[in-house]
Write an enzyme that holds these catalytic residues in place. Structure first.
Site, PDB file in Angstrom:
ATOM      1  N   ARG A   1       0.880  -1.179   0.000  1.00 13.19           N
ATOM      2  CA  ARG A   1       0.000   0.000   0.000  1.00 13.19           C
ATOM      3  C   ARG A   1       0.903   1.209   0.000  1.00 13.19           C
ATOM      4  NH1 ARG A   1      -5.320   1.193   3.609  1.00 13.19           N
ATOM      5  NH2 ARG A   1      -6.111  -0.101   1.941  1.00 13.19           N
TER       6      ARG A   1
ATOM      7  N   HIS B   1      -7.268   0.839  -6.354  1.00 13.11           N
ATOM      8  CA  HIS B   1      -7.477  -0.091  -5.229  1.00 13.11           C
ATOM      9  C   HIS B   1      -8.119  -1.370  -5.774  1.00 13.11           C
ATOM     10  CE1 HIS B   1      -7.682  -1.460  -1.251  1.00 13.11           C
ATOM     11  NE2 HIS B   1      -8.557  -0.627  -0.718  1.00 13.11           N
TER      12      HIS B   1
ATOM     13  N   GLN C   1      -9.916  -3.959  -3.542  1.00 15.69           N
ATOM     14  CA  GLN C   1     -11.245  -3.499  -3.129  1.00 15.69           C
ATOM     15  C   GLN C   1     -12.265  -3.786  -4.233  1.00 15.69           C
ATOM     16  OE1 GLN C   1     -12.229  -1.880  -0.087  1.00 15.69           O
ATOM     17  NE2 GLN C   1     -14.202  -2.440  -0.958  1.00 15.69           N
TER      18      GLN C   1
ATOM     19  N   ASP D   1     -17.400   6.860  -1.542  1.00 19.08           N
ATOM     20  CA  ASP D   1     -16.153   6.756  -0.778  1.00 19.08           C
ATOM     21  C   ASP D   1     -15.901   8.129  -0.153  1.00 19.08           C
ATOM     22  OD1 ASP D   1     -13.664   6.006   0.248  1.00 19.08           O
ATOM     23  OD2 ASP D   1     -12.614   6.170  -1.676  1.00 19.08           O
TER      24      ASP D   1
ATOM     25  N   CYS E   1     -16.457   1.330   0.519  1.00 18.73           N
ATOM     26  CA  CYS E   1     -15.251   0.559   0.833  1.00 18.73           C
ATOM     27  C   CYS E   1     -14.891   0.640   2.307  1.00 18.73           C
ATOM     28  CB  CYS E   1     -14.092   1.054  -0.023  1.00 18.73           C
ATOM     29  SG  CYS E   1     -13.768   2.820   0.192  1.00 18.73           S
TER      30      CYS E   1
ATOM     31  N   ARG F   1     -13.485  -8.695   1.447  1.00 16.41           N
ATOM     32  CA  ARG F   1     -12.079  -8.355   1.206  1.00 16.41           C
ATOM     33  C   ARG F   1     -11.202  -9.587   1.476  1.00 16.41           C
ATOM     34  NH1 ARG F   1      -9.974  -3.435   1.258  1.00 16.41           N
ATOM     35  NH2 ARG F   1      -8.274  -4.661   0.407  1.00 16.41           N
TER      36      ARG F   1
END
Ligand code: CP
Ligand code: NVA
Length: 299
Positions: free
Chosen positions: A96, A123, A126, A214, A254, A282
């Site tokens: 990340r 992402h 996700q 988001d 998310c 996830r």
């Protein structure tokens, strides 16, 4: 050939479906027995770290989480050297990062798969969980429409690309200056998507089956949060907005969610919300991805 997942369109539609199918295997083969997976985090995480560590454990392996202070990607040591060293210990490297180019540099120098656990651009892990949740809920992707309301950021970029790959109908509602660029739209065209883009949330949500949002301020953008809060006024997903969706509309996010900013509590905590199933997914999606990458895409 070593395969990586830096963005969701690194997978073909068939490969994406294969990963989603593997994600549903709750008794997977122990492909990581006595092997490690390095997880490098330059930013905070709740879901991604837990889901990825547990996914490695469920495949028989050992996850090793490394924080930025310990590794210092491009600071303590060149990214290429980190990739070379971690490849000697681990079956995969997941990271990340702020700058997406660090992932590209890891992948260019690693001899094991590199996985994007979120960068400023995308992402994809996700997006895998998002698709899994949509497929579980609606039974297939056929005829399902998704409205994304908010910032065209890492999460929505991967979501839109993923949606294009599986043939979902997509609408994007973003304030002026926070929507997809022409380069983003060109990339979406490559996966067969030419989405409706509007600055009117109700237009995007009209008849949609999935309403997704988001945060307005992503990790690393904290200095812009006051400006962003003003720019995103009117973009909160609340009961009134989601009522424009289809009769079967569900809500996805998310997480982490900011109740009162991008989403009202009545929606994220309401009957249409699938966010906890999405968060659990996830884990399943990452396990499916690791299984596919490590056991060999050709197998
Ligand atoms: N959705 C997500 O990536 O959450 P974390 O930032 O907590 O990992
Ligand atoms: N767009 C958000 C997603 C967090 C999972 C961020 O980058 O902070």
């Amino acid at each position: 050939m070593t395969r990586h997942l830096l963005e969701i369109d690194d997978l073909t539609p068939d490969e994406l479906t294969a990963v989603l199918d593997l994600a549903e295997d709750r008794d997977p083969p122990q492909v990581l027995l006595r092997r490690g997976v390095a997880l490098v985090f330059e930013k905070p995480s709740l879901r991604t770290r837990n889901a990825t560590e547990l996914a490695v454990v469920q495949l028989g392996g050992h996850p090793l989480t490394l924080r930025h202070e310990e590794v210092g990607l491009a600071e303590r040591e060149p990214v290429a050297d980190v990739a070379r060293v971690l490849s000697r210990y681990h079956a995969a490297i997941a990271a990340r990062v702020f700058e997406h180019r660090k992932l590209e540099e890891l992948a260019a120098n690693a001899s094991v798969p590199v996985i994007n656990l979120l960068s400023d651009e995308g992402h994809p892990c996700q997006a895998l969980a998002d698709l899994l949740t949509i497929r579980q809920h609606f039974g297939s992707f056929e005829g399902v429409s998704v409205a994304y309301v908010g910032d065209y950021n890492n999460v929505s970029r991967s979501l839109a690309l993923a949606a294009g790959l599986v043939g979902l109908d997509v609408r994007l509602a973003c304030p002026p200056g926070y929507g997809p660029t022409s380069a983003d739209l060109d990339r979406l065209k490559l996966v067969g998507l030419d989405p409706l883009v509007t600055d009117r949330p109700a237009e995007a949500v009209a008849g949609a089956d999935v309403v997704y949002t988001d945060v307005w301020t992503s990790m690393g953008q904290e200095a812009e949060s006051a400006v962003r809060r003003r720019a995103f006024e009117g973009f909160m997903v609340d009961g009134e907005l989601i009522a424009h969706g289809s009769a079967r509309a569900v809500f996805l996010h998310c997480l982490p969610a900011h109740r009162g900013d991008e989403v009202a509590a009545e929606v994220v905590d309401g009957r249409q919300s699938l966010v906890w199933q999405q968060a659990e997914n996830r884990l399943h999606a990452t396990r499916g991805l690791l299984l596919w990458l490590v056991a060999g895409p050709e197998s």
